[in-house]
Design a protein around this motif. Structure first.
Motif, short mmCIF file in Angstrom:
data_model
loop_
_atom_site.label_atom_id
_atom_site.label_comp_id
_atom_site.label_asym_id
_atom_site.label_seq_id
_atom_site.Cartn_x
_atom_site.Cartn_y
_atom_site.Cartn_z
N ASN A 1 0.82 -1.22 0.00
CA ASN A 1 0.00 0.00 0.00
C ASN A 1 0.85 1.27 0.00
OD1 ASN A 1 -2.35 1.48 -0.01
ND2 ASN A 1 -2.51 1.50 2.22
N VAL A 2 1.68 1.45 -1.04
CA VAL A 2 2.48 2.66 -1.15
C VAL A 2 1.68 3.73 -1.90
CG1 VAL A 2 4.60 3.65 -2.10
CG2 VAL A 2 4.63 1.34 -1.12
N VAL A 3 1.23 3.39 -3.09
CA VAL A 3 0.41 4.29 -3.89
C VAL A 3 -0.83 3.52 -4.30
CG1 VAL A 3 0.26 5.63 -6.02
CG2 VAL A 3 2.42 5.55 -4.77
N ARG A 4 -1.98 4.08 -4.04
CA ARG A 4 -3.23 3.41 -4.39
C ARG A 4 -3.88 4.17 -5.54
NH1 ARG A 4 -7.60 2.26 0.15
NH2 ARG A 4 -5.62 2.16 1.22
N ILE A 5 -4.22 3.43 -6.58
CA ILE A 5 -4.91 4.00 -7.73
C ILE A 5 -6.21 3.23 -7.90
CG2 ILE A 5 -4.83 4.43 -10.21
CD1 ILE A 5 -1.75 4.32 -9.97
N ARG A 6 -7.32 3.94 -7.83
CA ARG A 6 -8.61 3.28 -8.02
C ARG A 6 -9.05 3.50 -9.46
NH1 ARG A 6 -13.91 4.14 -8.65
NH2 ARG A 6 -15.32 2.57 -7.84
N ILE A 7 -9.24 2.39 -10.15
CA ILE A 7 -9.74 2.45 -11.52
C ILE A 7 -11.18 1.98 -11.47
CG2 ILE A 7 -9.48 1.62 -13.88
CD1 ILE A 7 -6.50 1.20 -13.24
N PRO A 8 -12.12 2.86 -11.77
CA PRO A 8 -13.53 2.48 -11.71
C PRO A 8 -13.85 1.42 -12.77
CG PRO A 8 -13.29 4.85 -12.05
CD PRO A 8 -11.94 4.25 -12.14
N PRO A 9 -14.88 0.61 -12.52
CA PRO A 9 -15.27 -0.38 -13.52
C PRO A 9 -15.78 0.30 -14.79
CG PRO A 9 -16.87 -0.29 -11.72
CD PRO A 9 -15.72 0.60 -11.33
N LEU A 10 -15.77 -0.45 -15.89
CA LEU A 10 -16.19 0.10 -17.18
C LEU A 10 -17.60 0.69 -17.15
CD1 LEU A 10 -14.84 -2.27 -19.96
CD2 LEU A 10 -14.34 0.14 -19.63
N ARG A 11 -18.50 0.09 -16.37
CA ARG A 11 -19.88 0.61 -16.34
C ARG A 11 -19.92 2.03 -15.80
NH1 ARG A 11 -19.53 -3.33 -12.69
NH2 ARG A 11 -19.52 -2.72 -10.51
N GLU A 12 -18.86 2.46 -15.10
CA GLU A 12 -18.76 3.84 -14.61
C GLU A 12 -17.92 4.71 -15.54
OE1 GLU A 12 -17.38 3.93 -10.54
OE2 GLU A 12 -18.77 2.31 -9.96
N ARG A 13 -17.35 4.12 -16.60
CA ARG A 13 -16.50 4.86 -17.55
C ARG A 13 -16.99 4.60 -18.97
NH1 ARG A 13 -11.23 2.57 -17.66
NH2 ARG A 13 -12.06 0.67 -16.79
N LYS A 14 -18.22 4.95 -19.25
CA LYS A 14 -18.83 4.70 -20.56
C LYS A 14 -17.99 5.25 -21.71
CE LYS A 14 -22.81 2.81 -19.28
NZ LYS A 14 -23.15 1.45 -19.61
N ALA A 15 -17.32 6.36 -21.49
CA ALA A 15 -16.52 6.98 -22.56
C ALA A 15 -15.34 6.10 -22.99
CB ALA A 15 -16.02 8.34 -22.12
N ASP A 16 -14.94 5.15 -22.16
CA ASP A 16 -13.81 4.28 -22.48
C ASP A 16 -14.21 3.03 -23.26
OD1 ASP A 16 -12.20 6.05 -21.15
OD2 ASP A 16 -11.98 4.83 -19.34
N ILE A 17 -15.49 2.70 -23.28
CA ILE A 17 -15.94 1.43 -23.85
C ILE A 17 -15.62 1.34 -25.35
CG2 ILE A 17 -17.96 0.02 -24.40
CD1 ILE A 17 -19.09 0.88 -21.64
N LEU A 18 -16.07 2.30 -26.14
CA LEU A 18 -15.85 2.22 -27.59
C LEU A 18 -14.38 2.31 -27.98
CD1 LEU A 18 -18.96 4.14 -28.95
CD2 LEU A 18 -18.58 1.68 -28.88
N PRO A 19 -13.59 3.21 -27.39
CA PRO A 19 -12.16 3.21 -27.74
C PRO A 19 -11.46 1.90 -27.38
CG PRO A 19 -12.75 5.29 -26.71
CD PRO A 19 -13.95 4.38 -26.58
N LEU A 20 -11.79 1.33 -26.23
CA LEU A 20 -11.20 0.03 -25.85
C LEU A 20 -11.62 -1.06 -26.83
CD1 LEU A 20 -11.48 -0.21 -21.96
CD2 LEU A 20 -9.42 -0.48 -23.33
N PHE A 21 -12.89 -1.10 -27.15
CA PHE A 21 -13.40 -2.12 -28.08
C PHE A 21 -12.71 -1.98 -29.43
CE2 PHE A 21 -16.50 -3.88 -31.08
CZ PHE A 21 -16.65 -5.16 -30.53
N ARG A 22 -12.62 -0.75 -29.94
CA ARG A 22 -11.95 -0.52 -31.24
C ARG A 22 -10.48 -0.93 -31.18
NH1 ARG A 22 -15.37 4.37 -31.39
NH2 ARG A 22 -16.88 4.01 -33.05
#
Length: 183
Positions: free
Chosen positions: A29-50
């Motif tokens: 636990n030095v640096v914690r980065i929370r990456i929200p699930p895809l359902r909370e990051r709709k803008a990332d879905i199409l670029p990731l899929f492509r």
């Protein structure tokens, strides 16, 4: 040495409950980065899929260049409980198994059913409580196609709508063997 660790669990709660070692938690636990699930990051879905479609286009010598607007809508509506791994597997399945240059809503038929069932039960359709992976389903389809075509890889690949080389890749991935001289 640097260690990157990822989890979907609340490690502080696990330490408090005695199910995760406190000394290991404090080392990690030095640096914690929370990456929200895809359902909370709709803008990332199409670029990731492509991105994944382009990657698998190159890997399997395919040419999907467009996504139909209705397919985009379906991709954005799906909750992606498997996050990036699930979107990757979906793109790979489409590139391997479908034909054409445009991803159509029909290529995503399983997502609609999963979305409806996921909302009702909290888990994707067709999954038993213990679960089943996309890889297990794909392996069973390949085994069934090989059985129906009596081990002939060319005919099995054709019936699956993929190339023989894509079938051989999948067979190697899943450790599927057929008798020598069976196509």
């Amino acid at each position: 040495v640097r260690i990157l660790a990822a989890t979907h669990r609340d490690l502080e709660a696990e330490v408090a409950g005695g199910t995760f070692r406190a000394d290991l938690y404090f080392r990690l636990n030095v640096v914690r980065i929370r990456i929200p699930p895809l359902r909370e990051r709709k803008a990332d879905i199409l670029p990731l899929f492509r991105f994944f479609v382009d990657k698998f286009n190159g890997q399997f010598n395919r040419a999907f260049t467009r996504i139909a607007p209705e397919a985009e809508t379906r991709l954005l509506a799906y909750p992606w409980p498997g996050n990036t791994r699930e979107i990757r597997n979906t793109a790979e399945r489409i590139v391997l198994l479908e034909k054409g240059d445009t991803i159509l809503p029909a290529h995503l038929a399983s997502l609609r059913q999963k979305t409806d069932d996921h909302e009702a039960t909290g888990r994707p359709a067709g999954l038993l409580p213990q679960g089943i992976t996309l890889d297990e389903m794909e392996k069973s389809y390949i085994l069934e196609a090989l059985k129906i075509k009596k081990g002939n890889k060319v005919q099995a690949a054709r019936s699956l709508g993929i190339t023989r080389s894509a079938l051989l890749y999948r067979m190697e991935k899943y450790g599927i063997k057929t008798p020598r001289g069976s196509g």
